[in-house]
Design a protein around this motif. Structure first.
Motif, PDB file in Angstrom:
ATOM      1  N   PHE A  30      39.030-114.703  10.320  1.00  0.00           N
ATOM      2  CA  PHE A  30      39.802-114.257  11.157  1.00  0.00           C
ATOM      3  C   PHE A  30      39.720-112.588  11.327  1.00  0.00           C
ATOM      4  CE2 PHE A  30      43.800-114.451   8.692  1.00  0.00           C
ATOM      5  CZ  PHE A  30      44.158-113.128   8.775  1.00  0.00           C
ATOM      6  N   GLN A  31      39.596-111.955   9.981  1.00  0.00           N
ATOM      7  CA  GLN A  31      39.466-110.656   9.964  1.00  0.00           C
ATOM      8  C   GLN A  31      38.196-110.494  10.628  1.00  0.00           C
ATOM      9  OE1 GLN A  31      39.852-109.927   5.885  1.00  0.00           O
ATOM     10  NE2 GLN A  31      42.267-109.718   5.795  1.00  0.00           N
ATOM     11  N   ILE A  34      38.513-110.732  14.390  1.00  0.00           N
ATOM     12  CA  ILE A  34      39.177-109.651  15.139  1.00  0.00           C
ATOM     13  C   ILE A  34      38.806-108.217  15.166  1.00  0.00           C
ATOM     14  CG2 ILE A  34      41.673-108.668  15.152  1.00  0.00           C
ATOM     15  CD1 ILE A  34      42.743-111.194  14.308  1.00  0.00           C
ATOM     16  N   LEU A  35      38.224-107.735  13.744  1.00  0.00           N
ATOM     17  CA  LEU A  35      37.740-106.450  13.955  1.00  0.00           C
ATOM     18  C   LEU A  35      36.396-106.227  14.718  1.00  0.00           C
ATOM     19  CD1 LEU A  35      38.024-105.589  10.002  1.00  0.00           C
ATOM     20  CD2 LEU A  35      39.258-104.455  11.951  1.00  0.00           C
ATOM     21  N   ALA A  38      37.507-105.923  18.065  1.00  0.00           N
ATOM     22  CA  ALA A  38      38.116-104.797  18.539  1.00  0.00           C
ATOM     23  C   ALA A  38      37.113-103.584  18.616  1.00  0.00           C
ATOM     24  CB  ALA A  38      39.198-104.203  17.203  1.00  0.00           C
ATOM     25  N   LEU A  42      36.532-101.659  21.838  1.00  0.00           N
ATOM     26  CA  LEU A  42      37.032 -99.985  22.080  1.00  0.00           C
ATOM     27  C   LEU A  42      35.839 -99.502  22.476  1.00  0.00           C
ATOM     28  CD1 LEU A  42      38.829 -97.983  21.040  1.00  0.00           C
ATOM     29  CD2 LEU A  42      37.218 -97.551  19.008  1.00  0.00           C
ATOM     30  N   PHE A  51      41.827 -98.495  28.907  1.00  0.00           N
ATOM     31  CA  PHE A  51      42.355 -98.878  27.401  1.00  0.00           C
ATOM     32  C   PHE A  51      42.820-100.368  27.656  1.00  0.00           C
ATOM     33  CE2 PHE A  51      45.574 -98.839  24.195  1.00  0.00           C
ATOM     34  CZ  PHE A  51      44.502 -98.795  23.034  1.00  0.00           C
ATOM     35  N   THR A  54      40.046-102.905  26.404  1.00  0.00           N
ATOM     36  CA  THR A  54      40.355-102.879  24.947  1.00  0.00           C
ATOM     37  C   THR A  54      41.441-103.886  24.393  1.00  0.00           C
ATOM     38  OG1 THR A  54      39.572-100.564  24.864  1.00  0.00           O
ATOM     39  CG2 THR A  54      40.368-101.583  22.898  1.00  0.00           C
ATOM     40  N   MET A  55      42.404-103.724  25.181  1.00  0.00           N
ATOM     41  CA  MET A  55      43.566-104.645  24.720  1.00  0.00           C
ATOM     42  C   MET A  55      43.054-106.151  24.868  1.00  0.00           C
ATOM     43  SD  MET A  55      46.027-103.491  23.215  1.00  0.00           S
ATOM     44  CE  MET A  55      45.082-102.136  22.195  1.00  0.00           C
ATOM     45  N   LEU A  58      40.478-107.576  22.435  1.00  0.00           N
ATOM     46  CA  LEU A  58      41.194-107.868  21.431  1.00  0.00           C
ATOM     47  C   LEU A  58      42.150-109.042  21.374  1.00  0.00           C
ATOM     48  CD1 LEU A  58      42.004-106.595  18.393  1.00  0.00           C
ATOM     49  CD2 LEU A  58      43.716-105.752  19.394  1.00  0.00           C
ATOM     50  N   ILE A  59      42.944-109.200  22.611  1.00  0.00           N
ATOM     51  CA  ILE A  59      43.674-110.435  22.617  1.00  0.00           C
ATOM     52  C   ILE A  59      42.859-111.901  22.682  1.00  0.00           C
ATOM     53  CG2 ILE A  59      45.283-111.695  24.212  1.00  0.00           C
ATOM     54  CD1 ILE A  59      46.340-108.823  24.668  1.00  0.00           C
ATOM     55  N   PHE A  62      41.965-112.407  19.116  1.00  0.00           N
ATOM     56  CA  PHE A  62      43.222-113.090  18.659  1.00  0.00           C
ATOM     57  C   PHE A  62      43.233-114.676  18.822  1.00  0.00           C
ATOM     58  CE2 PHE A  62      47.409-114.333  19.260  1.00  0.00           C
ATOM     59  CZ  PHE A  62      48.008-114.158  17.848  1.00  0.00           C
TER      60      PHE A  62
ATOM     61  N   ILE B  11      47.613-113.655  11.015  1.00  0.00           N
ATOM     62  CA  ILE B  11      46.774-113.373  12.011  1.00  0.00           C
ATOM     63  C   ILE B  11      47.482-112.204  13.021  1.00  0.00           C
ATOM     64  CG2 ILE B  11      45.453-114.257  13.886  1.00  0.00           C
ATOM     65  CD1 ILE B  11      44.834-116.615  12.469  1.00  0.00           C
ATOM     66  N   PHE B  14      47.988-108.929  11.623  1.00  0.00           N
ATOM     67  CA  PHE B  14      46.653-108.266  11.288  1.00  0.00           C
ATOM     68  C   PHE B  14      46.282-107.855  12.993  1.00  0.00           C
ATOM     69  CE2 PHE B  14      41.943-108.258  11.313  1.00  0.00           C
ATOM     70  CZ  PHE B  14      41.786-107.475  10.168  1.00  0.00           C
ATOM     71  N   THR B  15      46.529-108.579  13.755  1.00  0.00           N
ATOM     72  CA  THR B  15      46.113-108.066  15.099  1.00  0.00           C
ATOM     73  C   THR B  15      47.046-106.787  15.715  1.00  0.00           C
ATOM     74  OG1 THR B  15      45.526-110.364  15.836  1.00  0.00           O
ATOM     75  CG2 THR B  15      45.911-108.970  17.575  1.00  0.00           C
ATOM     76  N   VAL B  18      45.677-103.938  13.866  1.00  0.00           N
ATOM     77  CA  VAL B  18      44.165-103.319  14.418  1.00  0.00           C
ATOM     78  C   VAL B  18      44.674-102.605  15.882  1.00  0.00           C
ATOM     79  CG1 VAL B  18      42.365-104.345  15.490  1.00  0.00           C
ATOM     80  CG2 VAL B  18      43.072-105.103  13.448  1.00  0.00           C
ATOM     81  N   MET B  19      45.671-103.044  16.677  1.00  0.00           N
ATOM     82  CA  MET B  19      46.141-102.881  17.874  1.00  0.00           C
ATOM     83  C   MET B  19      46.581-101.417  17.703  1.00  0.00           C
ATOM     84  SD  MET B  19      48.507-104.902  20.417  1.00  0.00           S
ATOM     85  CE  MET B  19      47.469-106.234  20.744  1.00  0.00           C
ATOM     86  N   LEU B  22      43.723 -99.058  16.997  1.00  0.00           N
ATOM     87  CA  LEU B  22      42.839 -98.717  18.346  1.00  0.00           C
ATOM     88  C   LEU B  22      43.517 -97.885  19.259  1.00  0.00           C
ATOM     89  CD1 LEU B  22      41.507-102.339  19.531  1.00  0.00           C
ATOM     90  CD2 LEU B  22      40.540-100.398  18.713  1.00  0.00           C
ATOM     91  N   LEU B  25      43.044 -94.444  17.952  1.00  0.00           N
ATOM     92  CA  LEU B  25      41.641 -93.967  18.358  1.00  0.00           C
ATOM     93  C   LEU B  25      41.650 -93.731  19.998  1.00  0.00           C
ATOM     94  CD1 LEU B  25      39.364 -96.435  16.469  1.00  0.00           C
ATOM     95  CD2 LEU B  25      39.827 -93.971  16.125  1.00  0.00           C
ATOM     96  N   CYS B  26      42.360 -94.409  20.815  1.00  0.00           N
ATOM     97  CA  CYS B  26      42.402 -93.797  22.148  1.00  0.00           C
ATOM     98  C   CYS B  26      42.946 -92.419  22.254  1.00  0.00           C
ATOM     99  CB  CYS B  26      43.489 -95.067  22.856  1.00  0.00           C
ATOM    100  SG  CYS B  26      43.492 -94.670  24.657  1.00  0.00           S
ATOM    101  N   ARG B  80      44.139 -94.030  37.564  1.00  0.00           N
ATOM    102  CA  ARG B  80      42.819 -94.216  36.962  1.00  0.00           C
ATOM    103  C   ARG B  80      41.775 -94.826  37.931  1.00  0.00           C
ATOM    104  NH1 ARG B  80      41.576 -93.265  31.762  1.00  0.00           N
ATOM    105  NH2 ARG B  80      43.738 -92.865  31.454  1.00  0.00           N
ATOM    106  N   ASN B 121      47.966 -93.069  27.947  1.00  0.00           N
ATOM    107  CA  ASN B 121      48.189 -94.498  27.593  1.00  0.00           C
ATOM    108  C   ASN B 121      48.832 -94.118  26.287  1.00  0.00           C
ATOM    109  OD1 ASN B 121      45.153 -95.385  28.701  1.00  0.00           O
ATOM    110  ND2 ASN B 121      46.968 -96.683  29.132  1.00  0.00           N
TER     111      ASN B 121
END
Lengths: 108, 148
Positions: A30-31, A34-35, A38, A42, A51, A54-55, A58-59, A62, B11, B14-15, B18-19, B22, B25-26, B80, B121
């Motif tokens: 899972f790491q 997910i990475l 991501a 991105l 953005f 991106t979300m 990522l979901i 997940f 999980i 961790f998500t 990561v969020m 991100l 970074l944005c 946007r 954002n």
């Protein structure tokens, strides 16, 4: 209340455990998922300057990693532990609890 | 990690981490953006009218003033992806100048400029003033025509 004894035999037979190697494999899996989602999200979000994209990506990662690693699939149960043989039951059945030790401190 | 709930917890945490990364970074990708732009404003016909104000009652009301001599006469929200190059011709005032006295007639020092925010954002809220202004003068006489 223990509901396990009311369950039929066919349900009890379903394996629910994951062995140690399988747990490590699941975590790495899972790491990685997910990475990588991501990273892709991105880059894609930077390309279209949204953005939210991106979300969403990522979901998605997940959800996919949940599907792949939450249930104990058979691939996480390949290396089962080798147990020693069960010892024969002792004939005298002793008490299972340890004997109560006297406290060494003395009251003044 | 031995039960499904423990894995779900791991999980999810961790998500979320990561969020957060991100989002940072944005923020970094927008932090060094240059928001300056040139603005060109012109006015064609400037008129000032003397009209009664029926919005308040006949009784005398209190009126507060602050010495910030600046009002918003026009605004617009651009989302946007929408066209951000504004090219308006023959546009009317959106929010009129309004003076609770007779200070507009003959006022020779009115400057129009355009400022904007970029709402992010994540990160800072930049306030940018466009380069370019336009100075107008209100006429010394009230416009006699009602519909002009």
């Amino acid at each position: 209340m223990d509901i396990a004894k009311y369950l039929p035999e066919c349900i009890k037979k379903i394996p629910t455990h994951m062995d140690f190697a399988g747990q490590q494999k699941a975590e790495r899996m899972f790491q990685t998922i997910i990475l990588s989602f991501a990273t892709v999200g991105l880059v894609w979000g930077y390309i279209c300057q949204q953005f939210s994209q991106t979300m969403y990506i990522l979901i998605t990662g997940f959800v996919i990693s949940c599907l792949l690693t939450l249930p104990p699939w058979p691939m996480f149960r390949k290396t089962s532990l080798k147990w020693q043989k069960a010892r024969p039951e002792p004939e005298e059945v002793g008490s299972t609890t340890a004997p109560v030790q006297k406290s060494k401190k003395k009251k003044n | 990690m031995n039960t499904a709930l423990a894995r779900l917890n791991t999980i999810f945490a961790f998500t979320l981490s990561v969020m957060a990364g991100l989002t940072f970074l944005c923020f970094l990708s927008t932090f060094f953006n240059e928001h300056k732009a040139d603005v060109s404003i012109n006015t064609a016909k400037v008129i000032v009218k003397n009209v009664p104000d029926y919005s308040a009652g006949r009784e005398k009301n209190d009126l507060g003033f602050i010495k910030l001599n600046q009002v918003v006469v026009w605004d617009k929200i651009i989302r946007r992806g929408e066209n951000s190059i504004l090219d308006y011709r023959k546009a009317n005032t959106k929010y009129y100048f309004w003076d609770f006295g007779n200070g507009l007639r003959g006022n020779k020092n009115v400057t129009l400029s355009l400022s904007w925010n970029v709402i992010p954002n994540a990160g800072t809220l930049p306030k940018i003033m466009g380069t370019g202004q336009h100075k107008i003068e209100f006429p010394a006489e009230y416009s006699p025509n009602r519909f002009q």
